[in-house]
Motif scaffolding. Structure first.
Motif, mmCIF file in Angstrom:
data_model
loop_
_atom_site.group_PDB
_atom_site.id
_atom_site.type_symbol
_atom_site.label_atom_id
_atom_site.label_comp_id
_atom_site.label_asym_id
_atom_site.label_seq_id
_atom_site.Cartn_x
_atom_site.Cartn_y
_atom_site.Cartn_z
ATOM 1 N N PRO A 210 11.805 23.761 -26.016
ATOM 2 C CA PRO A 210 11.599 23.628 -24.572
ATOM 3 C C PRO A 210 10.511 22.623 -24.223
ATOM 4 N N LYS A 211 10.737 21.929 -23.120
ATOM 5 C CA LYS A 211 9.768 20.948 -22.596
ATOM 6 C C LYS A 211 9.379 19.932 -23.664
ATOM 7 N N SER A 212 10.378 19.464 -24.423
ATOM 8 C CA SER A 212 10.110 18.571 -25.543
ATOM 9 C C SER A 212 11.007 17.343 -25.483
ATOM 10 N N GLY A 213 10.487 16.245 -26.016
ATOM 11 C CA GLY A 213 11.210 14.995 -26.052
ATOM 12 C C GLY A 213 11.680 14.644 -27.446
ATOM 13 N N HIS A 214 11.452 13.387 -27.839
ATOM 14 C CA HIS A 214 12.075 12.853 -29.050
ATOM 15 C C HIS A 214 11.251 13.079 -30.312
#
Length: 289
Positions: A247-251
C-alpha cells in the motif's frame, strides 16, 4: 574486483556474502548492484547472496556495440554469473528490469530457478501503447547521449512511480538518484534502447508463461500504475504464482519498504524450500459459465 565473464566476453562485477541456498539479485534500470544492500545484509544471515551489476553498469563492462544489449543478453548474463560461481540453481529476486530477466530465465532455463520474486514488473507492456513506449525509450536513450546521466536523473526522479519513495524517504530517494546521475551515459543509452525498448511485451508470451513451473512471488506497489495490470496478468497466468500489493508504494519497492519486502520474500522462500508453494489448487478457480 570479482568478475564473471559472459559468452561474448563482457565482464560482470558481482559481490557475494553468506552461505546456504543461493539467492541472485537482479537490479532495475535506474539502479545497479548497490540497490540490493538492505537485502544482501538481511538474507545473507541464512543464504548465499549474490548481487551483480548488469552490462552497461560500471564496474561491469560497458560494451560499445548497441546490439550487445538485447534482453537475451541480460537474462543469459544472470546465468553466466551463476556458472562462474559454480551454482546450478538459485532463487532469483528481481526488480523491474531484473524481474523481466528473472522471468526470462524461468521461460528459457527453468531448471536454474528455485523461485522468482518479480517486483515492479511489466512497465511498458501494454500492446495498445507499445509503439509509443518504444519511441519513448529511444528518446530517453538519446537524452542520455546528449545530456548525460546527471540531467536525465533529474527527470527520472520526478516520474510518477518514483514519487512515493520521495514522500516516504527523501534522504533515500536523494541518494538513489545521486547514484543514477553517476551512471555511464552510453551504457544507460544502450540499455534503454536495446533492452527496455526492444524486449517483447509480456502479453505476447501468454502461452509460454502458462507452462512455467517456477514458484513465483509477484510484488507491486499500488501507486506504481504502469505495473499494476502486468502484475495481475502474471498472477492469472503463472501456475505457481502469488501476488501481493504494497500500500501507498511506488516502483522502488525494496528500498521504499525494506522491512516489508524482506519479510514477504523471506516467507515466500521459506515456503518454497519447504515444498509448500505449489501450483494453484484447481478447486480455487471459479467455474466459468
Amino acid at each position: 574486483m570479482p568478475h564473471a565473464v559472459t559468452k561474448d566476453n563482457v565482464r560482470l562485477y558481482f559481490e557475494e556474502v553468506g552461505s546456504g541456498t543461493p539467492i541472485l539479485f537482479l537490479h532495475e534500470f535506474a539502479a545497479d548492484h548497490t540497490n540490493w544492500e538492505p537485502q544482501m545484509r538481511y538474507f545473507s544471515r541464512g543464504h548465499r547472496c549474490i548481487a551483480y551489476s548488469a552490462r552497461g553498469y560500471t564496474p561491469s563492462d560497458v560494451p560499445a556495440a548497441p546490439e550487445a544489449y538485447s534482453y537475451q543478453h541480460f537474462y543469459t548474463d544472470a546465468l553466466a554469473v551463476l556458472d562462474h560461481l559454480g551454482i546450478d540453481k538459485a532463487h532469483f529476486i528481481g526488480l523491474s528490469m531484473g524481474s523481466y530477466s528473472s522471468l526470462q530465465v524461468s521461460l528459457n532455463a527453468p531448471e536454474r530457478a528455485l523461485s522468482m520474486t518479480l517486483a515492479g514488473t511489466g512497465s511498458g507492456s501494454s500492446l495498445e501503447n507499445l509503439d509509443t513506449f518504444r519511441q519513448h525509450c529511444r528518446d530517453n536513450a538519446a537524452q542520455f547521449e546528449t545530456l548525460g546521466s546527471a540531467e536525465v536523473a533529474k527527470v527520472t526522479r520526478a516520474a510518477p512511480g518514483r514519487i512515493p519513495f520521495l514522500v516516504k524517504d527523501p534522504r533515500g530517494h536523494a541518494d538513489f538518484y545521486a547514484a543514477l546521475a553517476r551512471h555511464d551515459a552510453k551504457g544507460s543509452a544502450n540499455t534503454m534502447r536495446g533492452f527496455q525498448g526492444g524486449r517483447p511485451s509480456i502479453y505476447t508470451l501468454t502461452d509460454t508463461i502458462r507452462k512455467v513451473p517456477t514458484p513465483a512471488l509477484i510484488i507491486c506497489g499500488d501507486e506504481d500504475d504502469a505495473c499494476v495490470e502486468p502484475s495481475l496478468f502474471l498472477k492469472k497466468h503463472l501456475p505457481a504464482a502469488g501476488l501481493t500489493f504494497f500500500p501507498k508504494s511506488g516502483h522502488v519497492l525494496n528500498l521504499e519498504e525494506p522491512a516489508l519486502f524482506n519479510d514477504m520474500v523471506e516467507r515466500f522462500i521459506a515456503l518454497v524450500e519447504a515444498g509448500r508453494w505449489g501450483v494453484r489448487d484447481p478447486r480455487s478457480v471459479p467455474v466459468q459459465g
